[in-house]
Design a protein around this motif. Structure first.
Motif, PDB file in Angstrom:
ATOM      1  N   LEU A 150       0.842  -1.201   0.000  1.00 57.69           N
ATOM      2  CA  LEU A 150       0.000   0.000   0.000  1.00 57.69           C
ATOM      3  C   LEU A 150       0.871   1.242   0.000  1.00 57.69           C
ATOM      4  CD1 LEU A 150      -2.762   1.589   0.670  1.00 57.69           C
ATOM      5  CD2 LEU A 150      -2.053   1.341   3.056  1.00 57.69           C
ATOM      6  N   LEU A 151       0.485   2.235  -0.787  1.00 61.89           N
ATOM      7  CA  LEU A 151       1.062   3.580  -0.693  1.00 61.89           C
ATOM      8  C   LEU A 151      -0.002   4.505  -0.145  1.00 61.89           C
ATOM      9  CD1 LEU A 151       3.257   5.683  -1.130  1.00 61.89           C
ATOM     10  CD2 LEU A 151       2.478   5.928  -3.506  1.00 61.89           C
ATOM     11  N   GLN A 152       0.294   5.126   0.990  1.00 64.79           N
ATOM     12  CA  GLN A 152      -0.645   6.045   1.643  1.00 64.79           C
ATOM     13  C   GLN A 152      -0.094   7.458   1.568  1.00 64.79           C
ATOM     14  OE1 GLN A 152      -2.153   4.863   5.554  1.00 64.79           O
ATOM     15  NE2 GLN A 152      -2.011   6.989   6.231  1.00 64.79           N
ATOM     16  N   TYR A 153      -0.910   8.359   1.028  1.00 60.74           N
ATOM     17  CA  TYR A 153      -0.498   9.754   0.834  1.00 60.74           C
ATOM     18  C   TYR A 153      -1.231  10.656   1.811  1.00 60.74           C
ATOM     19  CZ  TYR A 153      -0.132  14.382  -1.260  1.00 60.74           C
ATOM     20  OH  TYR A 153       0.092  15.722  -1.455  1.00 60.74           O
ATOM     21  N   GLY A 154      -0.547  11.732   2.246  1.00 58.68           N
ATOM     22  CA  GLY A 154      -1.201  12.705   3.114  1.00 58.68           C
ATOM     23  C   GLY A 154      -0.533  14.058   3.030  1.00 58.68           C
ATOM     24  N   TYR A 155      -1.277  15.077   3.455  1.00 57.45           N
ATOM     25  CA  TYR A 155      -0.748  16.445   3.487  1.00 57.45           C
ATOM     26  C   TYR A 155      -1.117  17.097   4.822  1.00 57.45           C
ATOM     27  CZ  TYR A 155       0.553  21.126   1.980  1.00 57.45           C
ATOM     28  OH  TYR A 155       1.151  22.368   1.886  1.00 57.45           O
ATOM     29  N   GLY A 156      -2.345  17.584   4.965  1.00 59.58           N
ATOM     30  CA  GLY A 156      -2.848  17.992   6.264  1.00 59.58           C
ATOM     31  C   GLY A 156      -2.348  19.318   6.795  1.00 59.58           C
ATOM     32  N   SER A 157      -2.270  20.346   5.949  1.00 59.60           N
ATOM     33  CA  SER A 157      -1.843  21.675   6.410  1.00 59.60           C
ATOM     34  C   SER A 157      -2.504  22.763   5.581  1.00 59.60           C
ATOM     35  CB  SER A 157      -0.319  21.824   6.322  1.00 59.60           C
ATOM     36  OG  SER A 157       0.330  21.000   7.266  1.00 59.60           O
ATOM     37  N   TYR A 158      -2.504  23.978   6.132  1.00 63.48           N
ATOM     38  CA  TYR A 158      -2.976  25.183   5.448  1.00 63.48           C
ATOM     39  C   TYR A 158      -4.440  25.122   5.032  1.00 63.48           C
ATOM     40  CZ  TYR A 158       2.052  25.981   5.080  1.00 63.48           C
ATOM     41  OH  TYR A 158       3.382  26.126   5.367  1.00 63.48           O
ATOM     42  N   GLY A 159      -5.190  24.166   5.539  1.00 63.93           N
ATOM     43  CA  GLY A 159      -6.566  24.032   5.100  1.00 63.93           C
ATOM     44  C   GLY A 159      -6.683  23.555   3.666  1.00 63.93           C
ATOM     45  N   MET A 160      -5.607  23.022   3.099  1.00 68.22           N
ATOM     46  CA  MET A 160      -5.640  22.512   1.728  1.00 68.22           C
ATOM     47  C   MET A 160      -6.201  21.101   1.716  1.00 68.22           C
ATOM     48  SD  MET A 160      -2.046  23.922   0.176  1.00 68.22           S
ATOM     49  CE  MET A 160      -2.380  23.134  -1.407  1.00 68.22           C
ATOM     50  N   SER A 161      -7.249  20.905   0.956  1.00 64.75           N
ATOM     51  CA  SER A 161      -7.895  19.594   0.874  1.00 64.75           C
ATOM     52  C   SER A 161      -7.285  18.782  -0.259  1.00 64.75           C
ATOM     53  CB  SER A 161      -9.397  19.767   0.648  1.00 64.75           C
ATOM     54  OG  SER A 161      -9.981  20.480   1.720  1.00 64.75           O
ATOM     55  N   MET A 162      -6.916  17.566   0.043  1.00 61.78           N
ATOM     56  CA  MET A 162      -6.326  16.657  -0.940  1.00 61.78           C
ATOM     57  C   MET A 162      -7.431  15.775  -1.525  1.00 61.78           C
ATOM     58  SD  MET A 162      -3.106  17.416  -1.054  1.00 61.78           S
ATOM     59  CE  MET A 162      -3.552  19.135  -0.778  1.00 61.78           C
ATOM     60  N   ASP A 163      -8.106  16.279  -2.522  1.00 61.30           N
ATOM     61  CA  ASP A 163      -9.266  15.582  -3.060  1.00 61.30           C
ATOM     62  C   ASP A 163      -8.860  14.454  -3.997  1.00 61.30           C
ATOM     63  OD1 ASP A 163     -11.481  17.156  -1.883  1.00 61.30           O
ATOM     64  OD2 ASP A 163     -10.489  18.787  -2.948  1.00 61.30           O
ATOM     65  N   PRO A 164      -9.673  13.403  -4.071  1.00 62.53           N
ATOM     66  CA  PRO A 164      -9.320  12.243  -4.889  1.00 62.53           C
ATOM     67  C   PRO A 164      -9.434  12.540  -6.380  1.00 62.53           C
ATOM     68  CG  PRO A 164     -11.494  11.953  -3.900  1.00 62.53           C
ATOM     69  CD  PRO A 164     -10.923  13.198  -3.315  1.00 62.53           C
ATOM     70  N   GLY A 165      -8.318  12.487  -7.064  1.00 60.57           N
ATOM     71  CA  GLY A 165      -8.304  12.708  -8.502  1.00 60.57           C
ATOM     72  C   GLY A 165      -7.485  11.646  -9.202  1.00 60.57           C
ATOM     73  N   PHE A 166      -7.536  11.659 -10.511  1.00 54.06           N
ATOM     74  CA  PHE A 166      -6.850  10.656 -11.321  1.00 54.06           C
ATOM     75  C   PHE A 166      -5.369  10.992 -11.454  1.00 54.06           C
ATOM     76  CE2 PHE A 166      -5.346   8.915 -15.362  1.00 54.06           C
ATOM     77  CZ  PHE A 166      -5.667   7.577 -15.183  1.00 54.06           C
ATOM     78  N   SER A 167      -4.535   9.962 -11.469  1.00 54.60           N
ATOM     79  CA  SER A 167      -3.092  10.127 -11.629  1.00 54.60           C
ATOM     80  C   SER A 167      -2.557   9.086 -12.596  1.00 54.60           C
ATOM     81  CB  SER A 167      -2.397   9.976 -10.272  1.00 54.60           C
ATOM     82  OG  SER A 167      -1.005   9.777 -10.430  1.00 54.60           O
TER      83      SER A 167
ATOM     84  N   GLU B 186      -8.886  23.804  11.677  1.00 50.31           N
ATOM     85  CA  GLU B 186      -8.499  24.365  12.976  1.00 50.31           C
ATOM     86  C   GLU B 186      -8.002  23.274  13.929  1.00 50.31           C
ATOM     87  OE1 GLU B 186      -8.352  27.510  13.550  1.00 50.31           O
ATOM     88  OE2 GLU B 186      -9.481  28.329  11.857  1.00 50.31           O
ATOM     89  N   ASP B 187      -8.544  22.072  13.796  1.00 47.38           N
ATOM     90  CA  ASP B 187      -8.148  20.973  14.678  1.00 47.38           C
ATOM     91  C   ASP B 187      -6.828  20.329  14.269  1.00 47.38           C
ATOM     92  OD1 ASP B 187     -10.343  21.353  16.248  1.00 47.38           O
ATOM     93  OD2 ASP B 187     -11.487  19.649  15.478  1.00 47.38           O
ATOM     94  N   GLY B 188      -6.183  20.867  13.205  1.00 47.16           N
ATOM     95  CA  GLY B 188      -4.905  20.326  12.773  1.00 47.16           C
ATOM     96  C   GLY B 188      -3.863  21.406  12.552  1.00 47.16           C
ATOM     97  N   LYS B 189      -3.964  22.519  13.271  1.00 53.26           N
ATOM     98  CA  LYS B 189      -2.977  23.596  13.145  1.00 53.26           C
ATOM     99  C   LYS B 189      -2.596  24.102  14.534  1.00 53.26           C
ATOM    100  CE  LYS B 189      -4.507  27.788  12.036  1.00 53.26           C
ATOM    101  NZ  LYS B 189      -5.304  28.958  11.554  1.00 53.26           N
TER     102      LYS B 189
END
Length: 708
Positions: free
Chosen positions: A473-490, A520-523
């Motif tokens: 499994l490859l698990q990706y994450g970001y979690g900052s600046y209120g930037m949402s990592m939405d599911p898109g094609f790659s 707010e709960d992650g900054k």
């Protein structure tokens, strides 16, 4: 864990020299940073460059065994790209604008065609596909401009209202310090003047000769001044229109939807302010509403009024308000679209007969159409995990709204929807040669965090995938600046799925997927939630059988690289390999130095370490400061020498200290692009070489078969 290549004699990694250096906080706290010497703002120090080159040589040696896999991955990825492709044209001031690529070339050609009967977005796409470029006017052939350069990027371009003059901003080293250049579109001649040290943000006034631009501070790269340039004059004499004295604010410029006003946006993490001036006489800018702490707003003008998106008056997830012409304070605002606890308002676009509102609910994006008669509806979707948003809608006098749509199985798509008839037209779906979406499955899952929060997870795999707890499994994450990592094609991820892997995006706190509170709960003093959420998602996916406990890879970049550094310290045994690109890993030292680009803008994201409470909290998770004697997983760390957002010395120092403390024999490679910045190498294909190298390293560590 033992590496698949552990039987071979491994190459010897570089050993960076240690030099005592004390980093002091204003209130007296001290920390030792033995690798501080690796920082060189000029990028010329011989010892520093020698170390980076030695790390690159070591990376070459470690990665040599995976070269055949790198080549195979690269060939697969490039084969999924239609090389002679083009964007969907959009109409503006009597011309249709688009970008297109030619086979084998790395950079786009920006072009336009004059509007005429029978010409529309679909007919131009058909002509481009057929190689029929009669009537095309090339604005910028970026391939020609990039010739002979290791790095090149055009950040923005703007055409005068009379369609006769082009201004564009380019960057030739990746540091995001741009230079403005001008060209006469009638004669094809270049103007002699250039303007260096700017951001890629250009707006013309109505007189067709006055350009407004944003000047950067040469040291911090902060956007500090809005200036104007009149064609044919000396740029060194350009007057300052507005200067920002608060170094926690960014500046941007724009035109209003109705073209009546030029806009200056000033925004920080927690507040905003807008100034406007008539586009036909932009001598004086008026403040729409004075800035206030914890009040964010952005605005547009159309139909004789201002429409404003704001979090004022406790509207945590934002609301829309209106104000009449001449408004100068929040007292002039009237509520229009009320705040809702379960719906985040992310943006809007104004049209003659309706308003399109970009929202987020239940962790997913959606588009709401609000008609002038009060009716409203949402644009339909039919997949469990997807990403959608407003596309280029350059003209308000239309019944058609353009929007983009993609999912982890559906390539990028542009639709046009008629808001009166309900007709939907497919304008373009990104062609992906050899790809069959029916062979892949995506799911929307919910993992439970250790504090009970429900974390959305998007996951994709190839049909036939079995949840037996044996897969990689490859698990990706970001979690900052209120930037949402939405599911898109790659196009790159498909190569992993075809080898039996699953790919997951953890929509952790610090993003905005579940509304403003999720951010707010992650900054600030809640930042640890970002890291524990990611680890809890890993535990969930392993427990549910999506991955073997010893075959999980983690991936993040920039602030997501901070995430990678944190989980490596907190739970190294849960990850077989960690991929970290341009990682922000030296949090405290960087945030203590206001001369480093972007530092002061981000006090409200991370905290100001000049204050003991924030200093101690940041110190508790800063990856560089929390490295300790333990067994770390295999790591691939990437950076760019000219990165202006996360300076190269952060990952360089991190890897040097990691080598001192790591008790495992797993390989750790540092790859530095000596001619690139935060986004990696320029060009359409070169970045896939980098991706293939990193993924080949991962596949080898996960013991995933090289062939698809």
């Amino acid at each position: 864990m033992s590496s698949p290549t552990s039987a071979q004699t491994p190459p010897t990694p570089p050993d960076a020299e240690k030099k005592p250096h004390v980093v002091r906080a204003p209130f007296g706290a001290e920390r030792q940073d033995e690798y501080y010497w690796l920082r060189d703002d000029s990028r010329k120090d011989a010892a520093m460059l020698g170390y980076l080159n030695a790390e690159n040589a070591y990376a070459d040696a470690v990665l040599a065994s995976s070269t055949p896999v790198q080549d195979k991955l690269y060939d697969e990825i490039v084969a999924r790209i239609k090389q002679d492709d083009a964007s969907v044209p959009y109409r503006d001031r009597g011309y249709w604008y688009y970008a297109r690529f030619e086979t084998g070339k790395d950079y786009p050609i920006h072009a336009r065609r004059k509007d005429a009967p029978g010409i529309d977005a679909l007919s131009i796409q058909q002509a481009n596909a057929a190689g029929d470029f009669a009537g095309e006017e090339v604005l910028l052939d970026v391939n020609r401009l990039a010739a002979g350069k290791d790095y090149y990027s055009v950040g923005d371009y703007a055409v005068t209202p009379d369609n006769a003059v082009l201004a564009y901003a380019d960057d030739s080293n990746g540091r995001r310090q741009y230079t403005i250049r001008f060209r006469n579109l009638v004669t094809g001649d270049a103007y002699p003047e250039t303007i260096a040290g700017v951001s890629p943000n250009l707006v013309w006034a109505d007189d067709n000769k006055t350009l407004f631009y944003v000047e950067n501070d040469p040291e911090t790269l902060l956007t500090v001044r809005v200036k104007k340039h009149v064609l044919g004059t000396d740029p060194t004499l350009d007057p300052v229109v507005y200067e920002e004295h608060d170094d926690s604010f960014y500046l941007g410029i724009d035109r209003s939807r109705d073209e009546r006003y030029l806009l200056i946006h000033a925004s920080s993490t927690v507040s905003g302010e807008l100034r406007y001036a008539p586009a036909n006489d932009p001598r004086e800018f008026t403040v729409l509403a004075p800035r206030a702490r914890d009040v964010e707003y952005d605005a547009d003008h159309f139909g004789g009024r201002w429409v404003i998106r704001t979090n004022a008056d406790g509207a945590t997830n934002f609301k829309l308000v209106t104000a009449a012409d001449g408004a100068t304070s929040r007292k002039d605002w009237q509520d229009w679209i009320a705040h809702r606890d379960d719906v985040l308002v992310e943006g809007f676009e104004l049209f003659d007969g309706f308003t399109a509102i970009a929202e987020r609910s239940g962790g997913l994006e959606r588009l709401r159409l609000l008609h002038t008669d009060g009716r409203e509806d949402h644009i339909a979707t039919d997949e469990p995990a997807y990403s959608m948003g407003l596309d280029v809608n350059s003209e308000p006098a239309t019944d058609w709204v353009r929007y983009s749509y993609t999912s982890m199985t559906t390539p990028a798509t542009v639709y046009a929807l008629n808001v009166k008839t309900g007709e939907r037209r497919l304008l373009k779906r990104q062609p992906v040669p050899g790809y069959d979406p029916a062979q892949y499955v995506s799911e929307r899952l919910w993992a439970t965090a250790r504090d009970g929060a429900k974390i959305p997870v998007s996951i994709v795999y190839r049909k036939g995938f079995e949840k037996t707890g044996k897969a990689a499994l490859l698990q990706y994450g970001y979690g900052s600046y209120g930037m949402s990592m939405d599911p898109g094609f790659s196009v790159t991820t498909v190569s992993l799925l075809d080898r039996g892997m699953a790919y997951a995006i953890a929509h952790i706190r610090g993003g905005q997927e579940l509304g403003r509170k999720w951010y707010e709960d992650g900054k600030l003093l809640n930042k640890q939630n970002t890291f524990t959420d990611f680890i809890d998602v890993t535990d969930f996916l392993v427990k549910e059988g999506y991955a073997a406990p010893d075959r999980v890879a983690a991936y993040g970049g920039s602030a997501g690289g901070l995430l990678m550094g944190a989980i490596a310290n907190m739970a190294p045994q849960k990850y077989r390999v960690i991929l970290s690109q341009v990682p922000f890993v030296d949090v405290v030292t960087t945030m203590l130095d206001p001369s480093i680009p972007l530092t002061t803008n981000e006090y409200d994201e991370w905290g100001n370490p000049e204050q003991p409470e924030y200093y101690q909290y940041m110190l508790s998770y800063s990856p560089y400061d929390n490295l300790r004697g333990q067994a770390y997983p295999a790591m691939f760390v990437g950076t760019g020498l000219w990165d202006s957002q996360v300076q190269y010395w952060e990952p360089a120092k991190y890897v040097a200290r990691l080598r001192d403390l790591n008790t495992s024999a797993e390989p750790v490679v540092l790859r530095t692009n000596m001619d690139a910045g935060h986004g990696g190498k320029s060009g359409r294909f070169r970045r896939y070489r980098e991706q293939a190298e990193m993924y080949a390293f991962m596949l080898e560590q996960l013991d995933v078969a090289a062939a698809g």
